[in-house]
Design an enzyme around this catalytic site. Structure first.
Site, PDB file in Angstrom:
ATOM      1  N   LYS A 111       0.865  -1.181   0.000  1.00 24.51           N
ATOM      2  CA  LYS A 111       0.000   0.000   0.000  1.00 24.51           C
ATOM      3  C   LYS A 111       0.899   1.227   0.000  1.00 24.51           C
ATOM      4  CE  LYS A 111      -3.726   2.318   2.533  1.00 24.51           C
ATOM      5  NZ  LYS A 111      -4.597   2.284   3.726  1.00 24.51           N
TER       6      LYS A 111
ATOM      7  N   ARG B 145     -10.876   9.811   1.012  1.00 27.83           N
ATOM      8  CA  ARG B 145     -10.796  10.486   2.308  1.00 27.83           C
ATOM      9  C   ARG B 145     -11.908  11.510   2.467  1.00 27.83           C
ATOM     10  NH1 ARG B 145      -4.157  10.794   2.231  1.00 27.83           N
ATOM     11  NH2 ARG B 145      -3.880   8.564   2.708  1.00 27.83           N
TER      12      ARG B 145
ATOM     13  N   LYS C  48       1.017  10.080   5.813  1.00 25.04           N
ATOM     14  CA  LYS C  48       1.120   8.666   6.183  1.00 25.04           C
ATOM     15  C   LYS C  48       2.383   8.021   5.614  1.00 25.04           C
ATOM     16  CE  LYS C  48      -3.882   8.161   6.646  1.00 25.04           C
ATOM     17  NZ  LYS C  48      -5.068   7.276   6.445  1.00 25.04           N
TER      18      LYS C  48
ATOM     19  N   GLU D 266       7.809  -6.823   1.788  1.00 24.47           N
ATOM     20  CA  GLU D 266       6.483  -6.904   2.392  1.00 24.47           C
ATOM     21  C   GLU D 266       5.793  -8.214   2.007  1.00 24.47           C
ATOM     22  OE1 GLU D 266       5.220  -4.947   4.536  1.00 24.47           O
ATOM     23  OE2 GLU D 266       6.367  -3.081   4.417  1.00 24.47           O
TER      24      GLU D 266
ATOM     25  N   LYS E 191      -2.191  -1.580  -3.694  1.00 23.74           N
ATOM     26  CA  LYS E 191      -3.011  -0.370  -3.721  1.00 23.74           C
ATOM     27  C   LYS E 191      -2.097   0.842  -3.884  1.00 23.74           C
ATOM     28  CE  LYS E 191      -6.414   2.166  -0.895  1.00 23.74           C
ATOM     29  NZ  LYS E 191      -7.102   2.252   0.405  1.00 23.74           N
TER      30      LYS E 191
ATOM     31  N   SER F  68     -10.121   5.333  -5.403  1.00 22.69           N
ATOM     32  CA  SER F  68     -11.082   6.395  -5.688  1.00 22.69           C
ATOM     33  C   SER F  68     -10.584   7.381  -6.734  1.00 22.69           C
ATOM     34  CB  SER F  68     -11.418   7.134  -4.394  1.00 22.69           C
ATOM     35  OG  SER F  68     -10.236   7.665  -3.800  1.00 22.69           O
TER      36      SER F  68
ATOM     37  N   TYR G 273     -14.876   0.507  -7.402  1.00 15.33           N
ATOM     38  CA  TYR G 273     -16.167   1.185  -7.285  1.00 15.33           C
ATOM     39  C   TYR G 273     -16.988   1.013  -8.554  1.00 15.33           C
ATOM     40  CZ  TYR G 273     -13.489   3.160  -3.466  1.00 15.33           C
ATOM     41  OH  TYR G 273     -12.703   3.284  -2.350  1.00 15.33           O
TER      42      TYR G 273
END
Length: 537
Positions: free
Chosen positions: A405, A415, A427, A443, A458, A484, A523
């Site tokens: 991510k 958000r 972040k 990872e 992502k 998004s 979505y």
């Protein structure tokens, strides 16, 4: 026998007799006039070529008007008063003629401007009349059988019988009789070899390239392209992210056209039903938690009667076979907007956050979640969650780890949907650097070793190389999240008519699958599934 014509281009306002220069105003509208010497012509098929492909007419309506040829007179005015020797025939009839004649052919009144290729009946066994119209193309293929007797000669028009006119009538012969007839040289009639399409005028004559392999051969028709397609996508590959809130009404999300914060008892249930109707039976839930319930430690995340557990129980009661993914992270429940607990100097605490995440995952599993999905990017959280689930008897609950991510700018609309922007900072201390590639392998190996069942990348489309990296280095299922920002850009481009929204949507999903994603969180799930099922938007 030779088919003669006066002018290769014939239109409504430009139909001329042989040897005449002035227009023939007596020829019927939408007709082609051919001057024929005595002989035999079999019109074996009529094909109407639309812009979307060829269509063989089932029973083409062909008007065939025949009149004696009068060398020094105007064209027969048969529309006013037909002479005794002039006849009109419909399709599937035979017209015998033993004299030179003018043949007028009209196909369903479709022709507006036509080109007729001159042919030599005496030199070939098969001929082709090609009519090129403004909106349609029509091909009439003629053939001269071996058994033609030239005296007396006859003109035979037989339209729509060989192609598109229904099945050929059986003659009641046995297999042995049919084989014997072929051996004796009596070969059943079949459509002629189709003519080679002509290249446009001005095409240069080129020597064929000495190529032993031409990849285009496997792309030349839709059937072949479908047969050799390497990647496919179906509604079963899609996971539908849904935003929920405590209210009863569905609240539109401005930055994500077509997406809503759904009322958990009404709008959500209706949206899930729509998705299931087109084969999407997997969803992932993202809650908008009331601000009054957010704290610095995110304790609401593991409230067994919180919004997410209540929603899971409701959906499982109504749709027991629905696959429910949940998000495991503290940002919706944190007053600081971060995925973990924030120390007073701004540092995100790792191990303390993992402790909270374990309780959150167990709470979701207890409510009936099928897959818990830690998206927080804390070190060691997959192993800790696996141990917590197993200790509580939830060995059957899967973990989809957000393995790679990235700290991406593509998350903006999300958000806004949950009002979950960090109250300070960013972040980047826990999410991955978009510039890094090899780090994703670190990872991946850690998540595999800790017991992850699914590895997720992502964002999706800008990180196809990372999806392929995980696919090539792990045997676990790989998921991709079309986030998004990707969704909103396609929606905006479609709204502005800059792109074809539906085509770009489907292409982007296919690219994620081609890169190696087994499932896609998108979505577009409902819209794309409707497209796959052939429903109109």
């Amino acid at each position: 026998m030779r088919g003669l014509l006066d002018n290769p281009t014939i239109g409504n306002d430009d139909i001329r007799r042989i040897g005449a220069d002035k227009p023939d105003t007596h020829t019927p509208k939408n007709c082609v006039r051919i001057l024929m010497r005595p002989g035999l012509v079999v019109v074996s098929r009529v094909v109407v070529q639309h812009c979307q492909g060829n269509q063989t007419l089932d029973k083409p309506k062909i008007r065939v008007l025949i009149s004696p040829y009068r060398a020094n007179q105007a064209s027969p005015k048969y529309m006013n008063k037909a002479s005794p020797r002039e006849r009109e025939r419909e399709s599937l009839t035979r017209v015998k003629l033993c004299f030179p004649a003018e043949v007028y052919i009209s196909i369903s009144g479709l022709m507006t401007a036509m080109t007729l290729n001159s042919v030599n009946f005496g030199a070939a066994k098969a001929v082709n009349f090609e009519y090129v119209g403004l909106k349609v193309h029509q091909n009439i293929t003629g053939a001269r059988p071996h058994s033609v007797k030239f005296v007396p000669r006859a003109l035979t028009v037989n339209a729509g019988e060989a192609q598109g006119g229904g099945p050929v009538k059986k003659l009641g012969k046995s297999d042995e009789e049919c084989e014997a007839a072929v051996v004796a040289g009596i070969v059943p009639e079949a459509p002629p070899v189709p003519p080679k399409p002509a290249a446009p005028a001005g095409t240069p004559l080129a020597t064929p390239l000495p190529l032993s392999r031409r990849p285009r051969r496997n792309r030349r028709s839709p059937v072949l392209r479908a047969a050799f397609q390497e990647t496919s996508i179906s509604p079963a590959n899609l996971v539908y992210p849904l935003f929920i809130h405590e209210g009863e009404e569905d609240t539109p999300i401005g930055a994500m056209p077509g997406c809503y914060r759904l009322g958990w008892r009404h709008g959500l249930v209706e949206e899930v039903a729509k998705a299931r109707d087109v084969g999407v039976n997997s969803i992932v839930l993202f809650p908008k938690v009331p601000d009054a319930l957010t704290t610095s430690t995110g304790d609401e995340a593991y409230n067994d009667n919180g919004l997410v557990p209540r929603t899971i129980r409701l959906l499982k009661d109504k749709y027991p076979d629905l696959i429910i993914y949940t998000d495991v992270a503290l940002d919706p429940y944190s007053s600081d907007g971060h995925d973990g607990i924030v120390r007073e100097d701004g540092v995100i605490l790792n191990d303390e956050t993992v402790h909270q995440l374990c309780k959150q995952a167990v709470s979701q599993a207890r409510a009936g979640a099928d897959v818990v999905s830690p998206s927080d990017m804390m070190d060691g959280r997959v192993g800790a969650i696996r141990a917590a689930l197993d200790a509580e008897g939830f060995q059957h609950v899967s973990i989809m780890s957000y393995t790679a991510k990235y700290a991406s700018s593509f998350y903006g609309p999300f958000r806004e949907a949950l009002d979950s922007n960090p109250r300070f900072g960013d972040k980047k201390t826990y999410q991955m650097n978009p510039a890094n590639y090899r780090e994703a392998l670190i990872e991946t190996h850690e998540d595999e070793a800790e017991g992850a069942d699914i590895l997720l990348v992502k964002p999706g489309l800008p990180y196809l190389d990372i999806i392929r990296l995980l696919r090539d280095n792990s045997s676990l299922p790989v998921a991709a999240y079309q986030v998004s920002g990707e969704y909103s850009m396609i929606k905006a481009g479609g709204a502005l008519k800059m792109i074809d929204e539906e085509r770009v949507m489907m292409e982007s999903l296919m690219c994620l699958r081609r890169a190696g994603a087994d499932i896609i969180l998108t979505y577009f799930a409902l819209q794309a599934a409707r497209c796959m099922c052939g429903e109109k938007r």
